[in-house]
Scaffold this motif. Structure first.
Motif, PDB file in Angstrom:
ATOM      1  N   SER A  46       0.880  -1.081  -0.017  1.00  0.00           N
ATOM      2  CA  SER A  46       0.096   0.087  -0.004  1.00  0.00           C
ATOM      3  C   SER A  46       1.033   1.259  -0.017  1.00  0.00           C
ATOM      4  O   SER A  46       2.235   1.206   0.348  1.00  0.00           O
ATOM      5  CB  SER A  46      -1.028   0.056   1.236  1.00  0.00           C
ATOM      6  OG  SER A  46      -1.619  -1.034   1.323  1.00  0.00           O
TER       7      SER A  46
ATOM      8  N   ILE B 121      -6.510   6.223   6.878  1.00  0.00           N
ATOM      9  CA  ILE B 121      -5.354   5.622   5.997  1.00  0.00           C
ATOM     10  C   ILE B 121      -3.804   6.317   6.329  1.00  0.00           C
ATOM     11  O   ILE B 121      -2.831   5.590   5.917  1.00  0.00           O
ATOM     12  CB  ILE B 121      -5.537   6.232   4.749  1.00  0.00           C
ATOM     13  CG1 ILE B 121      -4.614   5.429   3.532  1.00  0.00           C
ATOM     14  CG2 ILE B 121      -5.324   7.754   4.238  1.00  0.00           C
ATOM     15  CD1 ILE B 121      -5.047   4.129   3.337  1.00  0.00           C
TER      16      ILE B 121
ATOM     17  N   TRP C 160       4.042  -0.810   3.353  1.00  0.00           N
ATOM     18  CA  TRP C 160       3.783   0.567   3.246  1.00  0.00           C
ATOM     19  C   TRP C 160       4.666   1.309   2.559  1.00  0.00           C
ATOM     20  O   TRP C 160       5.866   1.365   3.178  1.00  0.00           O
ATOM     21  CB  TRP C 160       3.241   1.501   4.484  1.00  0.00           C
ATOM     22  CG  TRP C 160       2.700   2.906   4.201  1.00  0.00           C
ATOM     23  CD1 TRP C 160       3.436   3.859   4.098  1.00  0.00           C
ATOM     24  CD2 TRP C 160       1.484   3.269   3.668  1.00  0.00           C
ATOM     25  NE1 TRP C 160       2.753   4.925   3.621  1.00  0.00           N
ATOM     26  CE2 TRP C 160       1.363   4.613   3.403  1.00  0.00           C
ATOM     27  CE3 TRP C 160       0.314   2.678   3.358  1.00  0.00           C
ATOM     28  CZ2 TRP C 160       0.437   5.307   3.036  1.00  0.00           C
ATOM     29  CZ3 TRP C 160      -0.706   3.312   2.990  1.00  0.00           C
ATOM     30  CH2 TRP C 160      -0.975   4.864   2.685  1.00  0.00           C
TER      31      TRP C 160
ATOM     32  N   ASN D  84      -9.567  10.577  -0.494  1.00  0.00           N
ATOM     33  CA  ASN D  84      -9.390   9.076  -0.044  1.00  0.00           C
ATOM     34  C   ASN D  84      -9.572   8.941   1.392  1.00  0.00           C
ATOM     35  O   ASN D  84     -10.446   8.090   1.893  1.00  0.00           O
ATOM     36  CB  ASN D  84      -8.103   8.377  -0.653  1.00  0.00           C
ATOM     37  CG  ASN D  84      -8.224   8.270  -2.099  1.00  0.00           C
ATOM     38  OD1 ASN D  84      -9.148   8.125  -2.867  1.00  0.00           O
ATOM     39  ND2 ASN D  84      -6.996   7.929  -2.517  1.00  0.00           N
TER      40      ASN D  84
ATOM     41  N   GLU E  96      -5.806  12.387  -2.131  1.00  0.00           N
ATOM     42  CA  GLU E  96      -5.435  11.997  -0.792  1.00  0.00           C
ATOM     43  C   GLU E  96      -6.482  12.480  -0.002  1.00  0.00           C
ATOM     44  O   GLU E  96      -6.789  11.484   0.829  1.00  0.00           O
ATOM     45  CB  GLU E  96      -3.939  12.122  -0.627  1.00  0.00           C
ATOM     46  CG  GLU E  96      -3.061  11.269  -1.441  1.00  0.00           C
ATOM     47  CD  GLU E  96      -1.535  11.715  -1.092  1.00  0.00           C
ATOM     48  OE1 GLU E  96      -1.432  12.248   0.020  1.00  0.00           O
ATOM     49  OE2 GLU E  96      -0.687  11.201  -2.011  1.00  0.00           O
TER      50      GLU E  96
ATOM     51  N   PRO F 221       0.616   5.968  -1.234  1.00  0.00           N
ATOM     52  CA  PRO F 221      -0.097   6.864  -1.724  1.00  0.00           C
ATOM     53  C   PRO F 221       0.601   6.850  -3.146  1.00  0.00           C
ATOM     54  O   PRO F 221       1.388   6.140  -3.797  1.00  0.00           O
ATOM     55  CB  PRO F 221       0.189   8.098  -0.917  1.00  0.00           C
ATOM     56  CG  PRO F 221       1.617   7.762  -0.578  1.00  0.00           C
ATOM     57  CD  PRO F 221       1.300   6.525  -0.023  1.00  0.00           C
TER      58      PRO F 221
ATOM     59  N   ARG G  42      -4.410   0.767  -1.827  1.00  0.00           N
ATOM     60  CA  ARG G  42      -4.452   1.855  -0.877  1.00  0.00           C
ATOM     61  C   ARG G  42      -4.806   1.048   0.545  1.00  0.00           C
ATOM     62  O   ARG G  42      -4.293   1.254   1.541  1.00  0.00           O
ATOM     63  CB  ARG G  42      -5.074   3.013  -0.751  1.00  0.00           C
ATOM     64  CG  ARG G  42      -5.022   3.867  -2.035  1.00  0.00           C
ATOM     65  CD  ARG G  42      -3.669   4.796  -1.593  1.00  0.00           C
ATOM     66  NE  ARG G  42      -3.454   5.764  -2.722  1.00  0.00           N
ATOM     67  CZ  ARG G  42      -3.242   5.706  -4.191  1.00  0.00           C
ATOM     68  NH1 ARG G  42      -2.987   4.085  -4.552  1.00  0.00           N
ATOM     69  NH2 ARG G  42      -2.988   6.292  -5.055  1.00  0.00           N
TER      70      ARG G  42
ATOM     71  N   ASP H  50       6.085   4.876   0.865  1.00  0.00           N
ATOM     72  CA  ASP H  50       5.932   6.486   0.981  1.00  0.00           C
ATOM     73  C   ASP H  50       6.938   7.285   0.234  1.00  0.00           C
ATOM     74  O   ASP H  50       8.183   6.575   0.255  1.00  0.00           O
ATOM     75  CB  ASP H  50       5.553   7.015   2.245  1.00  0.00           C
ATOM     76  CG  ASP H  50       4.480   8.026   2.477  1.00  0.00           C
ATOM     77  OD1 ASP H  50       4.629   8.803   1.293  1.00  0.00           O
ATOM     78  OD2 ASP H  50       3.980   8.372   3.480  1.00  0.00           O
TER      79      ASP H  50
END
Length: 187
Positions: A11, A146, A100, A134, A131, A13, A86, A102
């Motif tokens: 996951s 999130i 995750w 979401n 974002e 962004p 996500r 990023d």
């Protein structure tokens, strides 16, 4: 789960490198790659909407999110699969490894701009808005924040390592978790 069988979620962004990592994992290990974002984009295209228009439409039609998320949960019943989305880490609660990815917003905006063929400024605004939408949608739909990273086993800032470095980190984690999963093993 059978010996040597893994379910991995990735996951992060937009622009963080999730698709690149998943493709590399799928190619190296022979894992099946399930990509929630592709399903979402295809649905937008089928409805003749831009991604931004579809995002707003989905806010009023939560059944679309639920269908995409249901497909992720179903895919997790398979062996040796990498699920990208996500909410994949939240939806696939018993995944063997939850990752995750990023990177700082400006770095991600540059990556999105290159991928989409738009200006960095436009990518920055679109990414930030997406974002925000979401986060609101996931809170309303599932009560999931999130921004809560507490469920992830591995968090990587992809601005510090290129795709090969990120892959090496994740490969080390996978190989440590399950030494019986070898390159091309589709058991």
């Amino acid at each position: 789960m059978p010996k040597g069988c893994l379910v991995i979620t990735v996951s992060g962004p937009g622009g963080s490198g999730t698709t690149t990592l998943c493709r590399n994992l799928a190619r190296y290990y022979g894992f099946k790659h399930i990509y929630a974002g592709l399903i979402f984009r295809q649905m937008a295209k089928e409805m003749g909407m831009t991604l931004q228009e579809f995002q707003k439409y989905v806010e009023l039609h939560p059944e679309i999110d639920r269908e995409v998320d249901k497909r992720q949960v179903e895919a997790a019943k398979e062996c040796n699969v990498v699920i990208e989305g996500r909410l994949a880490g939240w939806m696939v609660r018993d995944a063997d490894l939850k990752i995750w990815l990023d990177a700082p917003m400006m770095e991600r905006a540059k990556r999105v701009a290159r991928r989409e063929g738009i200006s960095v400024e436009e990518a920055y605004v679109q990414t930030a808005e997406r974002e925000k939408q979401n986060r609101k949608r996931y809170l309303n739909l599932y009560g999931i924040d999130i921004e809560d990273r507490s469920i992830y086993d591995l968090i990587i800032n992809t601005a510090k390592w290129g795709p090969d470095g990120v892959f090496a980190i994740v490969k080390a984690a996978i190989d440590h978790l399950s030494p019986t999963v070898t390159r091309g093993n589709k058991n």
